[in-house]
Write a protein that holds these residues in place. Sequence first.
Motif, PDB file in Angstrom:
ATOM      1  N   THR A 169       3.920  78.034 120.899  1.00 37.19           N
ATOM      2  CA  THR A 169       2.587  78.437 120.824  1.00 37.19           C
ATOM      3  C   THR A 169       2.262  79.747 120.358  1.00 37.19           C
ATOM      4  O   THR A 169       1.421  79.819 119.466  1.00 37.19           O
ATOM      5  N   VAL A 170       2.949  80.740 120.551  1.00 36.96           N
ATOM      6  CA  VAL A 170       2.767  82.054 120.576  1.00 36.96           C
ATOM      7  C   VAL A 170       2.911  82.348 118.954  1.00 36.96           C
ATOM      8  O   VAL A 170       2.240  82.985 118.448  1.00 36.96           O
ATOM      9  N   THR A 171       4.048  81.778 118.453  1.00 39.77           N
ATOM     10  CA  THR A 171       4.405  82.103 117.162  1.00 39.77           C
ATOM     11  C   THR A 171       3.506  81.509 116.186  1.00 39.77           C
ATOM     12  O   THR A 171       3.140  81.823 115.147  1.00 39.77           O
ATOM     13  N   PHE A 172       3.008  80.091 116.477  1.00 42.41           N
ATOM     14  CA  PHE A 172       1.991  79.679 115.642  1.00 42.41           C
ATOM     15  C   PHE A 172       0.809  80.488 115.709  1.00 42.41           C
ATOM     16  O   PHE A 172       0.132  80.847 114.568  1.00 42.41           O
ATOM     17  N   ASP A 173       0.260  81.116 116.974  1.00 38.37           N
ATOM     18  CA  ASP A 173      -0.951  81.980 117.025  1.00 38.37           C
ATOM     19  C   ASP A 173      -0.772  83.203 116.117  1.00 38.37           C
ATOM     20  O   ASP A 173      -1.592  83.774 115.437  1.00 38.37           O
ATOM     21  N   VAL A 174       0.262  83.901 116.226  1.00 37.50           N
ATOM     22  CA  VAL A 174       0.418  85.339 115.702  1.00 37.50           C
ATOM     23  C   VAL A 174       0.874  85.310 114.179  1.00 37.50           C
ATOM     24  O   VAL A 174       1.171  86.390 113.884  1.00 37.50           O
ATOM     25  N   LEU A 175       1.838  84.069 113.979  1.00 36.97           N
ATOM     26  CA  LEU A 175       2.310  84.162 112.555  1.00 36.97           C
ATOM     27  C   LEU A 175       1.727  82.964 111.704  1.00 36.97           C
ATOM     28  O   LEU A 175       1.394  83.290 110.656  1.00 36.97           O
ATOM     29  N   ALA A 176       1.794  81.746 112.143  1.00 41.86           N
ATOM     30  CA  ALA A 176       1.505  80.598 111.533  1.00 41.86           C
ATOM     31  C   ALA A 176       0.105  80.526 111.115  1.00 41.86           C
ATOM     32  O   ALA A 176      -0.588  80.263 110.029  1.00 41.86           O
ATOM     33  N   LYS A 177      -0.790  81.014 112.177  1.00 41.43           N
ATOM     34  CA  LYS A 177      -2.207  80.687 112.065  1.00 41.43           C
ATOM     35  C   LYS A 177      -2.646  81.738 110.910  1.00 41.43           C
ATOM     36  O   LYS A 177      -3.626  81.120 109.919  1.00 41.43           O
ATOM     37  N   PRO A 178      -2.406  83.031 110.757  1.00 43.53           N
ATOM     38  CA  PRO A 178      -2.671  83.912 109.646  1.00 43.53           C
ATOM     39  C   PRO A 178      -2.576  83.244 108.170  1.00 43.53           C
ATOM     40  O   PRO A 178      -3.359  83.650 107.430  1.00 43.53           O
ATOM     41  N   PHE A 179      -1.157  82.706 108.272  1.00 48.47           N
ATOM     42  CA  PHE A 179      -0.718  82.075 107.031  1.00 48.47           C
ATOM     43  C   PHE A 179      -1.567  80.999 106.571  1.00 48.47           C
ATOM     44  O   PHE A 179      -1.959  80.826 105.425  1.00 48.47           O
ATOM     45  N   LEU A 180      -2.031  80.166 107.565  1.00 45.27           N
ATOM     46  CA  LEU A 180      -2.774  78.896 107.184  1.00 45.27           C
ATOM     47  C   LEU A 180      -4.163  79.420 106.920  1.00 45.27           C
ATOM     48  O   LEU A 180      -4.822  78.930 106.082  1.00 45.27           O
ATOM     49  N   GLN A 181      -4.548  80.409 107.421  1.00 48.92           N
ATOM     50  CA  GLN A 181      -5.924  81.018 107.104  1.00 48.92           C
ATOM     51  C   GLN A 181      -6.182  81.197 105.883  1.00 48.92           C
ATOM     52  O   GLN A 181      -7.006  81.247 105.096  1.00 48.92           O
ATOM     53  N   LYS A 182      -5.229  82.284 105.518  1.00 44.53           N
ATOM     54  CA  LYS A 182      -5.225  82.627 103.883  1.00 44.53           C
ATOM     55  C   LYS A 182      -4.924  81.447 102.926  1.00 44.53           C
ATOM     56  O   LYS A 182      -5.679  81.486 101.721  1.00 44.53           O
ATOM     57  N   LEU A 183      -3.961  80.458 103.280  1.00 44.76           N
ATOM     58  CA  LEU A 183      -3.744  79.430 102.474  1.00 44.76           C
ATOM     59  C   LEU A 183      -4.973  78.598 102.401  1.00 44.76           C
ATOM     60  O   LEU A 183      -5.400  78.073 101.296  1.00 44.76           O
ATOM     61  N   SER A 184      -5.978  78.587 103.207  1.00 46.79           N
ATOM     62  CA  SER A 184      -7.109  77.769 103.237  1.00 46.79           C
ATOM     63  C   SER A 184      -8.103  78.272 102.320  1.00 46.79           C
ATOM     64  O   SER A 184      -9.496  78.000 102.094  1.00 46.79           O
ATOM     65  N   GLY A 185      -8.078  79.564 101.979  1.00 47.62           N
ATOM     66  CA  GLY A 185      -9.112  80.516 101.166  1.00 47.62           C
ATOM     67  C   GLY A 185      -9.868  81.204 102.248  1.00 47.62           C
ATOM     68  O   GLY A 185     -10.838  81.845 101.689  1.00 47.62           O
ATOM     69  N   MET A 186      -9.470  81.201 103.463  1.00 52.98           N
ATOM     70  CA  MET A 186     -10.450  82.039 104.409  1.00 52.98           C
ATOM     71  C   MET A 186     -10.188  83.475 104.474  1.00 52.98           C
ATOM     72  O   MET A 186      -8.829  83.808 104.437  1.00 52.98           O
ATOM     73  N   HIS A 187     -11.154  84.335 104.622  1.00 49.42           N
ATOM     74  CA  HIS A 187     -10.771  85.776 104.750  1.00 49.42           C
ATOM     75  C   HIS A 187     -10.807  85.766 106.388  1.00 49.42           C
ATOM     76  O   HIS A 187     -11.852  85.771 107.186  1.00 49.42           O
ATOM     77  N   ALA A 188      -9.631  86.152 106.839  1.00 54.27           N
ATOM     78  CA  ALA A 188      -9.555  86.179 108.330  1.00 54.27           C
ATOM     79  C   ALA A 188     -10.067  87.847 108.884  1.00 54.27           C
ATOM     80  O   ALA A 188     -10.085  88.663 108.111  1.00 54.27           O
ATOM     81  N   SER A 189     -10.666  87.746 109.918  1.00 55.19           N
ATOM     82  CA  SER A 189     -11.040  88.860 110.648  1.00 55.19           C
ATOM     83  C   SER A 189      -9.902  89.708 111.171  1.00 55.19           C
ATOM     84  O   SER A 189      -8.974  89.369 111.571  1.00 55.19           O
ATOM     85  N   PRO A 190     -10.221  91.258 111.424  1.00 51.06           N
ATOM     86  CA  PRO A 190      -9.364  91.956 111.657  1.00 51.06           C
ATOM     87  C   PRO A 190      -9.022  91.802 113.078  1.00 51.06           C
ATOM     88  O   PRO A 190      -9.867  91.300 114.034  1.00 51.06           O
ATOM     89  N   THR A 191      -7.752  91.865 113.706  1.00 52.22           N
ATOM     90  CA  THR A 191      -7.267  91.598 115.024  1.00 52.22           C
ATOM     91  C   THR A 191      -7.785  92.658 116.071  1.00 52.22           C
ATOM     92  O   THR A 191      -7.722  93.874 115.696  1.00 52.22           O
ATOM     93  N   LEU A 192      -8.473  92.343 117.062  1.00 48.64           N
ATOM     94  CA  LEU A 192      -8.911  93.215 118.046  1.00 48.64           C
ATOM     95  C   LEU A 192      -7.897  93.834 118.880  1.00 48.64           C
ATOM     96  O   LEU A 192      -6.742  93.133 119.198  1.00 48.64           O
ATOM     97  N   SER A 193      -7.859  95.183 119.132  1.00 46.87           N
ATOM     98  CA  SER A 193      -7.017  95.844 120.136  1.00 46.87           C
ATOM     99  C   SER A 193      -7.836  96.510 121.104  1.00 46.87           C
ATOM    100  O   SER A 193      -8.352  97.529 120.754  1.00 46.87           O
ATOM    101  N   ILE A 194      -7.761  96.086 122.230  1.00 45.06           N
ATOM    102  CA  ILE A 194      -8.548  96.644 123.469  1.00 45.06           C
ATOM    103  C   ILE A 194      -7.875  97.580 124.494  1.00 45.06           C
ATOM    104  O   ILE A 194      -6.847  97.089 124.889  1.00 45.06           O
TER     105      ILE A 194
END
Length: 416
Positions: free
Chosen positions: A310-335
Amino acid sequence: MSCSCDTHTTALMPYSDALSLLLDTALPITEAESISLAQALDRVLAENITSSINVPPADNSGMDGYAFRNEDTKHFASLVIQDTVFAGDHLSTPVKEGHCVRIMTGAHVPEDVDTVVMQERTRVEDGRLFIDGECKTGDNIRKAGEDISKGDVILKKGRKLTPSDLGLISSVGINQVKVIRKLKVAVISTGDELKPAGTALEPGQIYESNGIVISSLLKRMNIDVIEFGIIPDIPEEIERAFIQANQQADVVISSGGVSVGDADYVKPLLQKLGHIDFWKVAIKPGKPFAFGKLSESYFIGLPGNPVSATVTFDVLAKPFLQKLSGMHASPTLSIPATTASTFRKRPGRMDFQRAVLHQTVDGSLQVSPTGNQGSGILTSVSLANGYVVIPAEQGSISEGETVHFTPLSTALRESD
């Protein structure tokens, strides 16, 4: 002699390098389709949206009240109420000198008036309007093009469309949009020990959970999912599933089989059918994360442990899939937040510890771990609303220290 740090980290790829390689490798798909606004929620724009009109298209009233020439108030103690203008109406006759019109919110402001006063500041006697106090020219008038001007680019290519985006597009009169086609992702779970929920367990077996988690995350990302289910640890069956998945999908995601055990067949199979770019990342949880290419698709191999997957999907696979889909990803928040208890860690790998951020009575932000952080404890993710990301060289963090909290992605969070 004991050691207080993670071992075998020298061959592991740092998280930042792994993420950069994933994003550099992802070639966004370009195939597009035109669909109606009613179908466009969460789709990715294939081209800019440009307005062909002003919004609002003409000056309109921001209040229920009265419209007049402000200059007339300097010469007349009261104004004659000439007419009423409702939203959707257009007054065809000029407003005479010393006159005004009753006007409703959103109604077109006649061209020969320049001010609107709210009705709460007025009184009416015998068809005449008396205004309390002075008004400024232009009060309560929404100017034509105040929101959007003709020719403005209102949304850019690569944007994932939200409900308010759809309203914005509709407000400029557009009812069809061109979007990138949906990604197709095949999901495969491997392991003799896995059984589907609802069936009886034999000794040594466990219920499979990675497939339902990953498929659900993909569906929340508006990706078409091809579910292959559970494939036993039989090389021929795994190879058959991979060949079919490669023919049908843009990306093949498997969980399990990418570690170093005797029954981990996915890694050698990938070497046979394609190539591996990397398969060990210096993060916790999720060290055995694999990435590569088959003949027709990308490959992502997630670890078998449910939290790691679950975690590796969220922090590695998801950004890859977003770019592959043509989507501009938002910057990751750090609070920045203060720890309410100890976060235990050994130096060696970057750690994504599941945590809960909450606001105290005095308004400060505190963060606590969600209990046991083991890679098989899926409740640690279910209870979390984000991660405390601890650098590789960092050890345990004591109560009262400042850490950086990253919210879970929208795909993982509880829906509102």
